[in-house]
Design a protein around this motif. Sequence first.
Motif, PDB file in Angstrom:
ATOM      1  N   LYS A  70     -14.032  -6.171   5.776  1.00 23.63           N
ATOM      2  CA  LYS A  70     -12.773  -5.474   6.056  1.00 23.63           C
ATOM      3  C   LYS A  70     -11.899  -6.327   6.960  1.00 23.63           C
ATOM      4  CE  LYS A  70     -15.078  -0.933   6.117  1.00 23.63           C
ATOM      5  NZ  LYS A  70     -16.470  -1.403   6.160  1.00 23.63           N
ATOM      6  N   VAL A  71     -10.603  -6.261   6.725  1.00 24.64           N
ATOM      7  CA  VAL A  71      -9.632  -6.803   7.672  1.00 24.64           C
ATOM      8  C   VAL A  71      -8.857  -5.602   8.198  1.00 24.64           C
ATOM      9  CG1 VAL A  71      -7.597  -8.254   8.004  1.00 24.64           C
ATOM     10  CG2 VAL A  71      -9.441  -9.027   6.505  1.00 24.64           C
ATOM     11  N   ARG A  72      -9.232  -5.136   9.387  1.00 22.30           N
ATOM     12  CA  ARG A  72      -8.648  -3.911   9.915  1.00 22.30           C
ATOM     13  C   ARG A  72      -7.246  -4.150  10.462  1.00 22.30           C
ATOM     14  NH1 ARG A  72     -12.255   0.271  10.107  1.00 22.30           N
ATOM     15  NH2 ARG A  72     -14.472  -0.275  10.004  1.00 22.30           N
ATOM     16  N   HIS A  73      -6.418  -3.087  10.370  1.00 24.07           N
ATOM     17  CA  HIS A  73      -5.074  -3.153  10.918  1.00 24.07           C
ATOM     18  C   HIS A  73      -5.153  -2.981  12.430  1.00 24.07           C
ATOM     19  CE1 HIS A  73      -3.551  -3.182   6.926  1.00 24.07           C
ATOM     20  NE2 HIS A  73      -3.790  -1.911   6.667  1.00 24.07           N
ATOM     21  N   GLU A 109      -4.907   3.177   2.663  1.00 23.41           N
ATOM     22  CA  GLU A 109      -4.755   2.163   3.710  1.00 23.41           C
ATOM     23  C   GLU A 109      -6.113   1.523   4.020  1.00 23.41           C
ATOM     24  OE1 GLU A 109      -2.075   1.064   5.159  1.00 23.41           O
ATOM     25  OE2 GLU A 109      -0.515   2.560   4.815  1.00 23.41           O
ATOM     26  N   HIS A 110      -7.129   2.352   4.068  1.00 22.64           N
ATOM     27  CA  HIS A 110      -8.471   1.821   4.355  1.00 22.64           C
ATOM     28  C   HIS A 110      -8.984   0.981   3.194  1.00 22.64           C
ATOM     29  CE1 HIS A 110     -12.209   1.376   6.366  1.00 22.64           C
ATOM     30  NE2 HIS A 110     -12.902   2.150   5.539  1.00 22.64           N
ATOM     31  N   SER A 125      -3.502 -14.095   4.078  1.00 30.40           N
ATOM     32  CA  SER A 125      -2.519 -13.030   3.922  1.00 30.40           C
ATOM     33  C   SER A 125      -1.113 -13.561   4.193  1.00 30.40           C
ATOM     34  CB  SER A 125      -2.831 -11.888   4.890  1.00 30.40           C
ATOM     35  OG  SER A 125      -1.835 -10.890   4.823  1.00 30.40           O
ATOM     36  N   GLY A 147     -10.276  -7.736   3.116  1.00 31.44           N
ATOM     37  CA  GLY A 147     -11.515  -8.348   3.584  1.00 31.44           C
ATOM     38  C   GLY A 147     -12.184  -9.189   2.502  1.00 31.44           C
ATOM     39  N   ALA A 195      -9.140   2.709  14.352  1.00 32.35           N
ATOM     40  CA  ALA A 195      -9.839   2.299  13.132  1.00 32.35           C
ATOM     41  C   ALA A 195     -10.124   3.506  12.244  1.00 32.35           C
ATOM     42  CB  ALA A 195     -11.143   1.589  13.479  1.00 32.35           C
ATOM     43  N   THR A 228       0.834  -1.202   0.000  1.00 28.89           N
ATOM     44  CA  THR A 228       0.000   0.000   0.000  1.00 28.89           C
ATOM     45  C   THR A 228       0.870   1.254   0.000  1.00 28.89           C
ATOM     46  OG1 THR A 228      -1.594  -1.228   1.328  1.00 28.89           O
ATOM     47  CG2 THR A 228      -1.932   1.132   1.122  1.00 28.89           C
ATOM     48  N   THR A 235      -7.149  -0.804   1.348  1.00 24.09           N
ATOM     49  CA  THR A 235      -6.440  -2.080   1.492  1.00 24.09           C
ATOM     50  C   THR A 235      -7.152  -2.979   2.498  1.00 24.09           C
ATOM     51  OG1 THR A 235      -4.253  -1.289   0.805  1.00 24.09           O
ATOM     52  CG2 THR A 235      -4.289  -3.125   2.363  1.00 24.09           C
ATOM     53  N   GLU A 236      -7.697  -2.387   3.565  1.00 25.31           N
ATOM     54  CA  GLU A 236      -8.458  -3.182   4.530  1.00 25.31           C
ATOM     55  C   GLU A 236      -9.673  -3.844   3.870  1.00 25.31           C
ATOM     56  OE1 GLU A 236      -7.537  -0.864   8.745  1.00 25.31           O
ATOM     57  OE2 GLU A 236      -9.358  -0.358   7.625  1.00 25.31           O
TER      58      GLU A 236
END
Length: 516
Positions: free
Chosen positions: A209-212, A83-84, A100, A91, A217, A76, A86-87
């Motif tokens: 979503k797969v959040r960091h 970045e969001h 991943s 997801g 958030a 990213t 990418t989440e």
Amino acid sequence: MNEEQRLQAGVIKSSTEKLHPSVEKDYSKYFETVYTPPSLKEAKRRGKEKIEYHNDYQIEDRFLGMGTNRKFHIRTYGCQMNEHDTEVIAGILTSLGYESTDNVKEANVILMNTCAIRENAENRVFGELGHLKPLKLENPDLLIGVCGCMSQEESVVNKILKTYDQVDMIFGTHNIHRLPNILHEAYMSKEMVIEVWSKEGDIIENLPKVRHGNIKAWVNIMYGCDKFCTYCIVPYTRGKERSRRPEDIIQEVRHLAASGYKEIMLLGQNVNAYGKDFEDLDYRLGDLMDDLRTIDIPRIRFTTSHPRDFDDHLIEVLAKGGNLLDHIHLPVQSGSSEILKIMARKYSREHFLELVNKIKTAIPTVTLTTDIIVGFPNETDEQFEETLSLYKEVGFEMAYTYIYSPREGTPAAKMVDNIPMEVKKERLQRLNKLVNEMSAEAMKPYKGKTVKVLVEGESKRNPEVLAGYTEKSKLVNFKAPREMIGKIVNVKIIDTKSWSLDGEFIEVVEEEKVMS
């Protein structure tokens, strides 16, 4: 090679997938196709097409399991919006069964989520694509994709078509939700799949979503930008302004609060234009912030704002404090009214200072940070000095600083870039010297004080030290048990540096004790 030649050569591939209406119109003579390149002409248009909201997103059964025993890797570049995104991409891939991996050699799908705002960001991506070619030679079944803002540029897609035959798929910022279909096409064909919608799609809610992490958030509240600053490519790569419905945002924030998140960053290319596009609702960012401040989550921030849309009601709401933090990022770009006019920022130096005064009057404790471009076409030494003086007058505590970089397709790219690079670099050095000095001065009053720190994890430089941020977004390093990660703690500051603070852990704050 024109479209007819591409079709005959097999570069354009037939598809049964339903495309965006604007795509069908442009390429109707080929029926439906997955060769859908970006169009700068289309991206510049701002029609009155109604944006539809979809709350029923789900992956088709035929795609489920596509990623079984396969892994993905995403790189990213750029802003928090990327970045969001990418989440969301992660997801969708996870929902398809992919896992991943941080190791590109293990990956079956590699995606480059790109940024187009500066030339060096694009060059980095092209360099990385070159490095990935040997992997493709070793593993012909590897899929390499380019997405994000660079994908929305005609010149970038043409360059990839001409030079980077290792790329299997290109998709844009408006059709991320179409990733399962795009992957399916890429697997079924040996030709490059290109699906980039130049006109905005609808707003798709409930995307996976797969959040960091589980501490902070990002929450997207709107998409696109209608400001058309002369140097900026974003209105063309992200499209016109489209706001999410407030009930969907509030529901998402409530869910994050219930899941234990401590900080929310509201995102938008021009976040304080939120709600201007609503035809049935008189509801703006101030109203949203007023509703969100009642939710039991410790910290709420937003980025990036434009001075033109920073209205009095928003200031009034932010002044209520609580979980609405008194740190505001307010990009000014230049301290010269003449340069601001050429940039099409639509405010003057005087108007910006008037806004700052309003904010400081309503929120005396406010901390302001900004963005600044140096070396814009025709910028004189005197105009650059105006930027330095404005920085001092406002009392900014930090700035992201840049040398002007022309972006193809923007009005500024047609201007004569008449500031020599050595002059640009000298101005940047002078500006950065001032930024560093003022940051160091802003840190000094913290010595001996106790601050609340949201602990994010280990320090990048020393795993024995924890690191986190204050409400004013100051980095604090201190030693404490690892169990403090994810908590808000009191830390006494014992030393100050230009860009960070060193402290001693005292205790978990009272609210944390109650919540835990």
